[in-house]
Design an enzyme around this catalytic site. Structure first.
Site, mmCIF file in Angstrom:
data_model
loop_
_atom_site.group_PDB
_atom_site.id
_atom_site.type_symbol
_atom_site.label_atom_id
_atom_site.label_comp_id
_atom_site.label_asym_id
_atom_site.label_seq_id
_atom_site.Cartn_x
_atom_site.Cartn_y
_atom_site.Cartn_z
ATOM 1 N N LYS A 212 0.828 -1.200 0.000
ATOM 2 C CA LYS A 212 0.000 0.000 0.000
ATOM 3 C C LYS A 212 0.868 1.257 0.000
ATOM 4 O O LYS A 212 2.030 1.259 0.407
ATOM 5 C CB LYS A 212 -0.920 0.004 1.228
ATOM 6 C CG LYS A 212 -2.022 -1.057 1.199
ATOM 7 C CD LYS A 212 -3.153 -0.661 0.271
ATOM 8 C CE LYS A 212 -4.245 -1.728 0.222
ATOM 9 N NZ LYS A 212 -5.022 -1.815 1.460
ATOM 10 N N ARG A 258 -3.902 -9.738 4.729
ATOM 11 C CA ARG A 258 -4.087 -9.983 3.296
ATOM 12 C C ARG A 258 -2.826 -9.510 2.579
ATOM 13 O O ARG A 258 -2.509 -8.306 2.589
ATOM 14 C CB ARG A 258 -5.332 -9.232 2.815
ATOM 15 C CG ARG A 258 -5.739 -9.503 1.383
ATOM 16 C CD ARG A 258 -7.061 -8.804 1.083
ATOM 17 N NE ARG A 258 -7.479 -9.024 -0.299
ATOM 18 C CZ ARG A 258 -7.090 -8.278 -1.336
ATOM 19 N NH1 ARG A 258 -6.283 -7.248 -1.133
ATOM 20 N NH2 ARG A 258 -7.518 -8.554 -2.549
#
Length: 270
Positions: A212, A258
Site C-alpha cells: 500500500k 491480506r
C-alpha cells in the site's frame, strides 16, 4: 532486514488478482490456468485463504461490467475448487450476483471493500448463505479530522451494525478498517498504532497492508502517484516492509493479514 523472533499465529490471506490492471500484479494471473497455478503457490507458501478478485480497487480505478467481472472470477474460483487445495476460497467483490456465483463455485468467504454499501443485495445474501463476510469501511476521512482512528472505528461500527441488522451471524463477521481506502498515509499509520480500537469490537479483524501507498510513503518519504505501477525491485522492499507491519499486527490481536507474498510474511512470523 532480518526477521523478528517468533510471534503469535495469524491467518495468511493470499491475494490473487485475476485482473489486467491491479496496481502491482495486473495481468499476471488473468487466465484460469495461471490463477490455479498461482493459487497452488500461495497455498504452498502458507496462505490458508486465497482471495480472488476480478475488479481492481486501486485508487482511480473505475467499475467494470458485471459480466466481465464474472468471466474473470468464476472460472478461477471453480478451477481452484477443483484443484482441492487445503484453503478457504474467498471472492473479492462488491456485487451480490458475483458473490452468489462464487459461492456456488466453491467460495466460502466474501470480501467486500464497500461493506455492503455498493449493492443493497449483498448483506441479505450473506445472511442467507451463512458464509463468512469481510466487512470493510471505505469512505474518505477528511484531512484535519481530530481523531481519524475513531472516525475509522465509527464508520466500521456503522457497517457492522448494518450487517447484524440484516441477520448476519456475529461469528461470521470479519472487520477490516480499510487501510488505504479514503485515508492518508498518516491516518493509516495512526490506525496501525491503535489497532486495539478495532480488535476490541468483538469480531475477527483482518488488515490489508500489502504494497500500500502508506508503506511506500514511509520507505521513500513521499507518496506514490495514484495508480502507479511498482517496479520489481520496489516490490521486494515493499513485501519486506509489509511483512514487518503484519508481524506488528499479529502481536496486537489481528486475526488475518491480506498479502501478495505470504512466504515473506510467514518468515517474519516464525
Amino acid at each position: 532486514m532480518s526477521a523478528p523472533a517468533a510471534g503469535p499465529a495469524i491467518v495468511l490471506m493470499g491475494i490473487l488478482n485475476v485482473t489486467p490492471d491491479s496496481f502491482s500484479d495486473g495481468g499476471r494471473w488473468a487466465t484460469p490456468e495461471a490463477a490455479v497455478a498461482r493459487g497452488r503457490t500461495l497455498a504452498a507458501h502458507g496462505a490458508s485463504i486465497i482471495d480472488v478478485g476480478g475488479e481492481s480497487s486501486r485508487p482511480g480505478a473505475g467499475r467494470i461490467d458485471p459480466d466481465e467481472e464474472r468471466a474473470r472470477v468464476i472460472p478461477a474460483i471453480a478451477g481452484l475448487a477443483a484443484a482441492g487445495l487445503p484453503v478457504t476460497l474467498s471472492v473479492d467483490t462488491r456485487r451480490a450476483a458475483i458473490a452468489r456465483a462464487a459461492i456456488d463455485a466453491g467460495a466460502g468467504l466474501v470480501n467486500d471493500v464497500s461493506g455492503g454499501l455498493d449493492d443493497p443485495a449483498m448483506l441479505p445474501l450473506i445472511a442467507e448463505t451463512g458464509v463468512d463476510y469481510i466487512c470493510q469501511r471505505s469512505q474518505v476521512v477528511p484531512a484535519g479530522t481530530a481523531d481519524p482512528v475513531m472516525a475509522l472505528r465509527d464508520e466500521l461500527l456503522a457497517r457492522r451494525d448494518a450487517c447484524l441488522a440484516c441477520g448476519i451471524a456475529p461469528e461470521r463477521l470479519i472487520l477490516d478498517p480499510g487501510l488505504g481506502f479514503g485515508t492518508s498515509a498518516e491516518q493509516d499509520w495512526a490506525a496501525l498504532a491503535r489497532l486495539e480500537a478495532f480488535t476490541s469490537l468483538g469480531h475477527r479483524v483482518v488488515i490489508g497492508p500489502s504494497r500500500k501507498r502508506f508503506i511506500t510513503w514511509a520507505l521513500q518519504g513521499c507518496d506514490h502517484t495514484a495508480g502507479e505501477t511498482l517496479p520489481a525491485a520496489g516490490q521486494e522492499r515493499l513485501d519486506a516492509a509489509t511483512a514487518a507491519v503484519c508481524a506488528w499486527a499479529a502481536r496486537r490481536g489481528v486475526w488475518a493479514v491480506r498479502v501478495h507474498e505470504p512466504a515473506i510474511t510467514r518468515a517474519w512470523l516464525r
